[in-house]
Structure formats: C-alpha cells, structure tokens
Design a protein around this motif. Structure first.
Motif, PDB file in Angstrom:
ATOM      1  N   SER A   1       5.298  14.998  -9.254  1.00  0.00           N
ATOM      2  CA  SER A   1       3.899  15.018  -8.817  1.00  0.00           C
ATOM      3  C   SER A   1       3.720  14.981  -7.297  1.00  0.00           C
ATOM      4  CB  SER A   1       3.146  13.836  -9.441  1.00  0.00           C
ATOM      5  OG  SER A   1       3.532  12.618  -8.813  1.00  0.00           O
ATOM      6  N   LEU A   2       4.789  14.732  -6.547  1.00  0.00           N
ATOM      7  CA  LEU A   2       4.682  14.556  -5.102  1.00  0.00           C
ATOM      8  C   LEU A   2       5.026  15.822  -4.332  1.00  0.00           C
ATOM      9  CD1 LEU A   2       6.450  11.074  -4.795  1.00  0.00           C
ATOM     10  CD2 LEU A   2       3.981  11.528  -4.726  1.00  0.00           C
ATOM     11  N   SER A   3       4.386  15.974  -3.182  1.00  0.00           N
ATOM     12  CA  SER A   3       4.713  17.054  -2.256  1.00  0.00           C
ATOM     13  C   SER A   3       5.783  16.523  -1.311  1.00  0.00           C
ATOM     14  CB  SER A   3       3.465  17.475  -1.480  1.00  0.00           C
ATOM     15  OG  SER A   3       3.803  18.441  -0.531  1.00  0.00           O
ATOM     16  N   LEU A   4       7.011  16.998  -1.446  1.00  0.00           N
ATOM     17  CA  LEU A   4       8.146  16.426  -0.728  1.00  0.00           C
ATOM     18  C   LEU A   4       8.792  17.370   0.281  1.00  0.00           C
ATOM     19  CD1 LEU A   4       9.682  14.649  -3.820  1.00  0.00           C
ATOM     20  CD2 LEU A   4       8.716  13.519  -1.800  1.00  0.00           C
ATOM     21  N   LYS A   5       8.206  18.545   0.486  1.00  0.00           N
ATOM     22  CA  LYS A   5       8.810  19.536   1.379  1.00  0.00           C
ATOM     23  C   LYS A   5       9.025  18.925   2.768  1.00  0.00           C
ATOM     24  CE  LYS A   5       8.519  24.360   2.648  1.00  0.00           C
ATOM     25  NZ  LYS A   5       9.786  24.737   2.076  1.00  0.00           N
ATOM     26  N   GLY A   6      10.295  18.950   3.213  1.00  0.00           N
ATOM     27  CA  GLY A   6      10.656  18.462   4.529  1.00  0.00           C
ATOM     28  C   GLY A   6      10.798  16.954   4.644  1.00  0.00           C
ATOM     29  N   LYS A   7      10.540  16.201   3.584  1.00  0.00           N
ATOM     30  CA  LYS A   7      10.638  14.742   3.624  1.00  0.00           C
ATOM     31  C   LYS A   7      12.106  14.300   3.549  1.00  0.00           C
ATOM     32  CE  LYS A   7       6.251  13.439   3.502  1.00  0.00           C
ATOM     33  NZ  LYS A   7       5.632  12.591   4.515  1.00  0.00           N
ATOM     34  N   SER A   8      12.431  13.239   4.289  1.00  0.00           N
ATOM     35  CA  SER A   8      13.759  12.630   4.189  1.00  0.00           C
ATOM     36  C   SER A   8      13.727  11.610   3.066  1.00  0.00           C
ATOM     37  CB  SER A   8      14.121  11.939   5.507  1.00  0.00           C
ATOM     38  OG  SER A   8      14.307  12.896   6.518  1.00  0.00           O
ATOM     39  N   THR A   9      14.718  11.681   2.196  1.00  0.00           N
ATOM     40  CA  THR A   9      14.748  10.818   1.016  1.00  0.00           C
ATOM     41  C   THR A   9      16.148  10.230   0.823  1.00  0.00           C
ATOM     42  OG1 THR A   9      15.346  12.613  -0.505  1.00  0.00           O
ATOM     43  CG2 THR A   9      12.984  12.232  -0.155  1.00  0.00           C
ATOM     44  N   PHE A  10      16.219   9.231  -0.047  1.00  0.00           N
ATOM     45  CA  PHE A  10      17.498   8.739  -0.545  1.00  0.00           C
ATOM     46  C   PHE A  10      17.292   8.272  -1.970  1.00  0.00           C
ATOM     47  CE2 PHE A  10      15.617   4.967   1.344  1.00  0.00           C
ATOM     48  CZ  PHE A  10      15.928   3.936   0.470  1.00  0.00           C
ATOM     49  N   VAL A  11      18.386   8.178  -2.713  1.00  0.00           N
ATOM     50  CA  VAL A  11      18.340   7.847  -4.137  1.00  0.00           C
ATOM     51  C   VAL A  11      19.269   6.670  -4.394  1.00  0.00           C
ATOM     52  CG1 VAL A  11      18.881   8.718  -6.459  1.00  0.00           C
ATOM     53  CG2 VAL A  11      17.827  10.238  -4.775  1.00  0.00           C
ATOM     54  N   PHE A  12      18.845   5.780  -5.302  1.00  0.00           N
ATOM     55  CA  PHE A  12      19.707   4.661  -5.686  1.00  0.00           C
ATOM     56  C   PHE A  12      19.499   4.306  -7.144  1.00  0.00           C
ATOM     57  CE2 PHE A  12      15.784   2.808  -4.216  1.00  0.00           C
ATOM     58  CZ  PHE A  12      15.583   1.648  -4.960  1.00  0.00           C
ATOM     59  N   SER A  13      20.530   3.684  -7.716  1.00  0.00           N
ATOM     60  CA  SER A  13      20.449   3.294  -9.122  1.00  0.00           C
ATOM     61  C   SER A  13      21.328   2.076  -9.388  1.00  0.00           C
ATOM     62  CB  SER A  13      20.892   4.449 -10.035  1.00  0.00           C
ATOM     63  OG  SER A  13      22.252   4.771  -9.811  1.00  0.00           O
ATOM     64  N   THR A  14      21.000   1.398 -10.471  1.00  0.00           N
ATOM     65  CA  THR A  14      21.860   0.343 -11.015  1.00  0.00           C
ATOM     66  C   THR A  14      22.163   0.725 -12.455  1.00  0.00           C
ATOM     67  OG1 THR A  14      19.958  -0.997 -11.713  1.00  0.00           O
ATOM     68  CG2 THR A  14      20.896  -1.472  -9.538  1.00  0.00           C
TER      69      THR A  14
END
Length: 150
Positions: free
Chosen positions: A68-81
């Motif tokens: 649902s988000l507009s993420l073009k050009g955004k810096s991101t990171f992912v994490f999980s447990t």
C-alpha cells in the motif's frame, strides 16, 4: 535523517524487542501494525520493516502494508525473528521492496524462542525450539545494535 520502523510482532513480541533496539540507536519512530492502519511515510528518509516468522513466513500484514505504500527511492531495511534466526525469510520482502522502487540497505535476522506445539506437532520443530530458547538474548540485541549502526 528521519527514520521509522514498521513492524508486526504477534507471538511473543521478540520482533518488537529488536525494533526497539533499532529505534533507540537511530532515534526512529515505531509503528506496530497491530495498532496502526493509516501509515504515512512521506517525511521519512529511512524505513525499517520487520516481522516475526509465523509458519515459515513473515506476517501477511507487513506485506499488505508494503503493497500500500509509495516507496520509490526510499531507503529501507528488513529484519525478522524466527526459530532459526536466518535471513532467508527476509528475501521475499526485500524483493517486494525492490519491485516498489525502494533501496534495501540491509537485512537482519535473529532467533526468537517459541513453543513448537503452538505451531506444529512435527518433531523437528520441537528439536529446533530447544536451540531457540532464551532468544533474543543479550548477544542478539548487541548484534542488532551493530547492524543498525552501519
């Protein structure tokens, strides 16, 4: 840099513990998907996305949020447990972020304790749960600090 961490932590709140470590280290806002529906990310430079792993998958709510988000050009990171604490669970979300035009700056994973009978009667999960007991522990939290400082 203005940062936000969007996460889903539904089982034992292990993912929330990691999200709080990240938030403290980079002065980020926290958004728990259990409590928030309308998410606006326009003013954020860095967005973290995290989830526990439930039945071998990250939470579907997190994927719906990303969709649902507009993420073009955004810096991101992912994490999980997860019970095994491996990054391979993050790959599907990273691919989705990249398809949406985001730049994934990193991926973090650590173990989270679980009770095997809550998910399966399969004996392998009972065996795995013994190795995950007590996680995330001090070492996991320290590794989370090191990751986010990069």
């Amino acid at each position: 840099m203005k940062s936000v961490i969007i996460y889903c932590s539904a089982y034992k709140n292990h993912t929330e513990k990691i999200a709080k470590v990240f938030a403290t280290e980079i002065n980020a806002e926290l958004i728990n998907l259990k409590e928030s529906k309308d998410i606006i990310i326009d003013n954020y430079d860095l967005i973290g996305f995290g989830s526990g792993v439930y039945k071998e998958r990250m939470a579907s709510q997190l994927f719906s949020c990303v969709e649902s988000l507009s993420l073009k050009g955004k810096s991101t990171f992912v994490f999980s447990t997860s019970g095994v604490g491996k990054k391979f669970y993050n790959k599907k979300l990273i691919r989705l972020l990249e398809l949406k035009g985001a730049k994934c700056k990193g991926s973090f994973a650590c173990k989270g304790s679980f009770i095997s009978k809550d998910f399966s009667d399969n004996k392998i999960f009972e065996f795995m749960s013994k190795f995950a007991q007590g996680h995330p522990n001090y070492k996991d939290l320290s590794e989370a600090e090191r990751f986010i400082k990069k």
